[in-house]
Design a protein around this motif. Structure first.
Motif, PDB file in Angstrom:
ATOM      1  N   ILE A   1       3.400  36.299  -3.947  1.00 12.81           N
ATOM      2  CA  ILE A   1       4.211  35.806  -3.821  1.00 12.81           C
ATOM      3  C   ILE A   1       5.741  37.200  -3.543  1.00 12.81           C
ATOM      4  O   ILE A   1       5.237  37.628  -3.047  1.00 12.81           O
ATOM      5  N   SER A   2       6.356  36.046  -2.404  1.00 12.08           N
ATOM      6  CA  SER A   2       6.823  36.750  -1.452  1.00 12.08           C
ATOM      7  C   SER A   2       8.727  36.471  -2.103  1.00 12.08           C
ATOM      8  O   SER A   2       8.749  35.517  -2.017  1.00 12.08           O
ATOM      9  N   PHE A   3       9.270  37.231  -2.214  1.00 10.17           N
ATOM     10  CA  PHE A   3      10.294  37.244  -2.095  1.00 10.17           C
ATOM     11  C   PHE A   3      11.794  37.012  -0.962  1.00 10.17           C
ATOM     12  O   PHE A   3      10.896  37.533  -0.304  1.00 10.17           O
ATOM     13  N   TYR A   4      12.378  36.086  -0.887  1.00 15.14           N
ATOM     14  CA  TYR A   4      13.692  36.680   0.383  1.00 15.14           C
ATOM     15  C   TYR A   4      14.846  36.296  -0.021  1.00 15.14           C
ATOM     16  O   TYR A   4      15.553  36.418  -1.283  1.00 15.14           O
ATOM     17  N   ASP A   5      15.170  37.111   0.920  1.00 18.72           N
ATOM     18  CA  ASP A   5      17.305  37.610   0.759  1.00 18.72           C
ATOM     19  C   ASP A   5      17.397  36.203   1.381  1.00 18.72           C
ATOM     20  O   ASP A   5      16.858  35.389   1.671  1.00 18.72           O
ATOM     21  N   GLY A   6      18.725  36.089   1.304  1.00 13.16           N
ATOM     22  CA  GLY A   6      19.535  34.738   1.976  1.00 13.16           C
ATOM     23  C   GLY A   6      19.752  34.949   3.359  1.00 13.16           C
ATOM     24  O   GLY A   6      20.087  33.974   4.077  1.00 13.16           O
ATOM     25  N   LYS A   7      18.803  35.515   3.954  1.00 15.06           N
ATOM     26  CA  LYS A   7      19.280  35.443   5.517  1.00 15.06           C
ATOM     27  C   LYS A   7      17.671  35.481   6.085  1.00 15.06           C
ATOM     28  O   LYS A   7      17.312  35.207   7.843  1.00 15.06           O
ATOM     29  N   ALA A   8      16.997  34.488   5.063  1.00 12.29           N
ATOM     30  CA  ALA A   8      15.636  34.280   5.464  1.00 12.29           C
ATOM     31  C   ALA A   8      14.504  35.642   6.000  1.00 12.29           C
ATOM     32  O   ALA A   8      12.920  35.176   6.179  1.00 12.29           O
TER      33      ALA A   8
ATOM     34  N   TYR B   1       9.683  41.395  -0.064  1.00 15.10           N
ATOM     35  CA  TYR B   1       8.478  41.905   0.097  1.00 15.10           C
ATOM     36  C   TYR B   1       7.317  40.939  -1.027  1.00 15.10           C
ATOM     37  O   TYR B   1       8.381  39.375  -0.981  1.00 15.10           O
ATOM     38  N   ILE B   2       6.661  41.492  -0.434  1.00 11.47           N
ATOM     39  CA  ILE B   2       5.435  40.439  -0.147  1.00 11.47           C
ATOM     40  C   ILE B   2       4.112  41.499  -1.606  1.00 11.47           C
ATOM     41  O   ILE B   2       3.586  42.576  -1.609  1.00 11.47           O
ATOM     42  N   PHE B   3       4.202  40.832  -2.805  1.00 17.96           N
ATOM     43  CA  PHE B   3       3.122  41.467  -3.016  1.00 17.96           C
ATOM     44  C   PHE B   3       2.219  39.986  -4.037  1.00 17.96           C
ATOM     45  O   PHE B   3       2.015  39.298  -3.898  1.00 17.96           O
ATOM     46  N   GLY B   4       0.462  40.868  -3.620  1.00 16.24           N
ATOM     47  CA  GLY B   4      -1.089  40.455  -4.179  1.00 16.24           C
ATOM     48  C   GLY B   4      -0.591  40.735  -5.810  1.00 16.24           C
ATOM     49  O   GLY B   4      -0.642  41.368  -6.022  1.00 16.24           O
ATOM     50  N   PHE B   5      -1.609  39.527  -6.245  1.00 13.33           N
ATOM     51  CA  PHE B   5      -2.125  39.433  -7.289  1.00 13.33           C
ATOM     52  C   PHE B   5      -4.087  39.747  -7.482  1.00 13.33           C
ATOM     53  O   PHE B   5      -4.662  39.309  -6.640  1.00 13.33           O
ATOM     54  N   GLN B   6      -4.270  41.312  -7.671  1.00 13.95           N
ATOM     55  CA  GLN B   6      -5.355  41.335  -7.749  1.00 13.95           C
ATOM     56  C   GLN B   6      -6.497  40.764  -7.919  1.00 13.95           C
ATOM     57  O   GLN B   6      -7.648  40.548  -7.707  1.00 13.95           O
TER      58      GLN B   6
ATOM     59  N   ARG C   1       8.305  32.566  -2.089  1.00 10.52           N
ATOM     60  CA  ARG C   1       7.464  31.531  -1.950  1.00 10.52           C
ATOM     61  C   ARG C   1       5.709  32.346  -3.607  1.00 10.52           C
ATOM     62  O   ARG C   1       5.258  33.141  -3.069  1.00 10.52           O
ATOM     63  N   VAL C   2       5.102  31.655  -3.578  1.00  9.75           N
ATOM     64  CA  VAL C   2       3.919  32.050  -3.530  1.00  9.75           C
ATOM     65  C   VAL C   2       3.066  30.640  -3.340  1.00  9.75           C
ATOM     66  O   VAL C   2       2.876  29.953  -2.962  1.00  9.75           O
TER      67      VAL C   2
END
Length: 632
Positions: A115-122, A126-131, A107-108
């Protein structure tokens, strides 16, 4: 989680990425700035990964390529561990690395700055922020490397499908079913599946199921329907060939001419264009000589000051001596503004503090393989740092962005003078400042313009790139950002830049150089059926293997080929600075804007940090000048 030490090939990297959320195994790195990578395993499995490394353990900067890095980083904050962690915990957990296969959605958010990355279990991986920028380029590459679709409930959420799923298998299933249906309906299924594969998949399966449960008699296709279906599919393939920009050439472009390079501008030629007062009398002639051959090395330190608007072309020798004195005082006044900043001021000035940290980081890894910047405690590195810091005070709106140190280093190496290098760097930045827009709008425009020029000159290659996920031209990003500095030797970079600084034969000539290189590499790309990843690798491998004279020759030929075309569009004319078709006033492409008569008026419109209330005595300036000169 994968081993960070596994051999991988870097596909993409972006600095200035904040780790905002992570599993407990990496909690120590949360709220830490680092570099985000996309990489591919060198093993036979060709697995692809997302990887993040904190600044203090990022790979050696001389090896790390910054081709995609437009945003920048600040220094890592240190955090202490709590809980019962093993003694060797920090040694074992060196970075974050997870495979594409682990990503089931992402999700952006925050205007493309998170940007947040999710596995198949919802669960969120990780969440990364672009400074200091956004993740648009990362998002674009992920869209091409993963099979995804946008969630119907959340337009910012991207669903990732099985990377091994091949739609050719579905097409084969249609053929094997021997189904019968109205050819228009069946055609619409195929077309929708091709245009919107993920959204149409379930609809297609529903229709297939309907066909399967019919009786064998109903599933039989007569010859007329088969003919309609084949015609529809052929029609679709033809549509696919031309739907990416209509590259069919409506008129043949003229034959390309050859423009051999000349010898560089000599000392004798330079002096012959100067009158007794030191004024350059025929500027166009001088620029033409420089464009066609460059400048002899022993003359560059003088000529570059004219090309980079440090000296007006109309100035006399006496006026230039006055300019040197004025510019020296201006420089040291700005330099003392940041050097006198107290620790408390710096702590309360986050933008300044972060930019200072970025400069320190980049200076320590700029051209360290060259003798001029090699070794520890090299005073030239301090000079490089001081010039970039002073540029912040000169133009705080732009400040410092990664890549600027690459543009400054050849200037400093040549001039070997802090004040002269600063003002020549200012002139260079005035030409390329849009390369460093925080939203990357300038770079996006250039990439789009490069694609437009390529489509006009070589529609086959442009269409190939479009149909192989490469129409965004991101693989040329590094070329345009620092004007091919990473691709050429130091001597070739200097020759190339001075040619471009003339502004001849048109605007954006460096884009035509890019077209020339891509045309040269076209057969390699076609024959190997390269996709985006392979094209990016191939372009990066050209580093050190480009013939500068040949590509300038070819680019000039392309320019005149375009200019003499009968079907030249206004869009192309705007890119190259040619007169528009319906323009009332026609200007030569070689016509230059008049230079300012006074160096004061020339710089009055330039962006300047408003710190005029800071008063610095002449003695302080003189002292600072003497300190700086002792390093040179």
């Amino acid at each position: 989680m994968e081993d960070c030490l596994e051999d991988c090939e870097e596909i993409f990297s972006q600095d200035g990425v904040l780790l905002k959320q992570a599993p407990a195994t990496h909690i120590t790195f949360v709220n830490t700035i680092g570099t985000l990578y996309l990489s591919q395993s060198l093993n036979s499995n060709n697995k692809r990964f997302v990887e993040w490394k904190p600044n203090d353990i990022t790979v050696d900067s001389d090896i790390q390529d910054q081709e995609w890095a437009v945003v920048n980083t600040i220094q890592k904050r240190t955090r202490t561990l709590s809980g019962n962690y093993p003694a060797d915990y920090q040694n074992r957990i060196k970075c974050i690395k997870f495979s594409f296969e682990e990503i089931k959605s992402f999700r952006v958010a925050s205007k493309n700055r998170q940007i947040s990355f999710y596995d198949g279990k919802a669960d969120c991986l990780y969440i990364f922020g672009f400074q200091h920028g956004n993740c648009e380029m990362l998002l674009s590459i992920l869209k091409r490397m993963l099979k995804i679709s946008v969630s119907k409930r959340d337009k910012h959420l991207y669903i990732v499908y099985d990377a091994n799923f091949e739609f050719q298998q579905l097409d084969r299933s249609f053929a094997e079913l021997n189904i019968q249906h109205d050819s228009r309906t069946l055609w619409s299924v195929f077309k929708n599946l091709k245009d919107h594969p993920y959204e149409a998949t379930f609809e297609a399966f529903a229709k297939v199921t309907d066909y399967v449960y019919r009786s064998p008699e109903q599933r039989e296709i007569d010859d007329n329907v088969k003919e309609d279906l084949n015609r529809s599919l052929s029609e679709y393939e033809n549509t696919m060939t031309h739907s990416q920009g209509d590259y069919e050439v409506v008129a043949k472009i003229p034959e390309r001419k050859d423009f051999p390079r000349w010898d560089p501008l000599s000392v004798e030629q330079w002096r012959s264009h100067m009158n007794s007062e030191g004024i350059i009398e025929d500027v166009d002639s001088v620029k033409n000589l420089i464009f066609r051959g460059g400048v002899v090395p022993c003359l560059r330190s003088e000529v570059w000051k004219f090309l980079l608007d440090y000296y007006p072309w109309s100035s006399t020798e006496t006026e230039r001596q006055k300019i040197l004195a004025i510019k020296s005082d201006e420089y040291y006044n700005m330099k003392l503004q940041w050097k006198r900043m107290s620790k408390v001021q710096e702590e309360n000035f986050s933008d300044y503090r972060e930019r200072k940290s970025l400069i320190e980081k980049d200076v320590n890894r700029t051209d360290r393989n060259l003798v001029y910047f090699a070794g520890e405690d090299n005073p030239n590195l301090q000079t490089l740092n001081d010039i970039l810091m002073t540029y912040i005070m000169y133009n705080f709106d732009l400040g410092y962005v990664q890549g600027m140190s690459d543009l400054l280093s050849p200037i400093l190496m040549l001039l070997d003078n802090e004040v002269d290098s600063f003002w020549c760097f200012v002139g260079f930045m005035n030409k390329v400042s849009r390369n460093f827009d925080i939203d990357q709008a300038g770079m996006k425009d250039q990439l789009n313009n490069l694609h437009t020029l390529l489509a006009f000159v070589n529609p086959q290659l442009a269409n190939y790139l479009d149909t192989h996920d490469s129409g965004n031209m991101f693989f040329c990003f590094r070329w345009l950002l620092v004007w091919f500095k990473r691709e050429l030797s130091l001597e070739d970079v200097m020759r190339f830049w001075e040619v471009l600084w003339t502004g001849y034969p048109c605007e954006n000539f460096h884009l035509l150089v890019g077209v020339a290189i891509l045309e040269t590499e076209a057969q390699n790309i076609f024959q190997n059926n390269y996709g985006f990843t392979e094209i990016l690798k191939h372009i990066n491998d050209l580093n050190g293997n480009l013939d500068m004279a040949t590509m300038l020759n070819k680019a000039e030929g392309i320019y005149y080929q375009i200019k003499e075309s009968d079907h030249l569009t206004d869009n192309i004319r705007i890119i190259l600075g040619l007169p528009l078709l319906h323009s009332q006033t026609s200007y030569s492409s070689h016509e230059q804007s008049p230079f300012e008569d006074s160096v004061i008026s020339n710089n009055a419109s330039q962006p300047r940090c408003s710190l005029d209330n800071i008063r610095i005595s002449p003695d302080e300036v003189a002292y600072e000048r003497s300190i700086s000169s002792s390093f040179l």
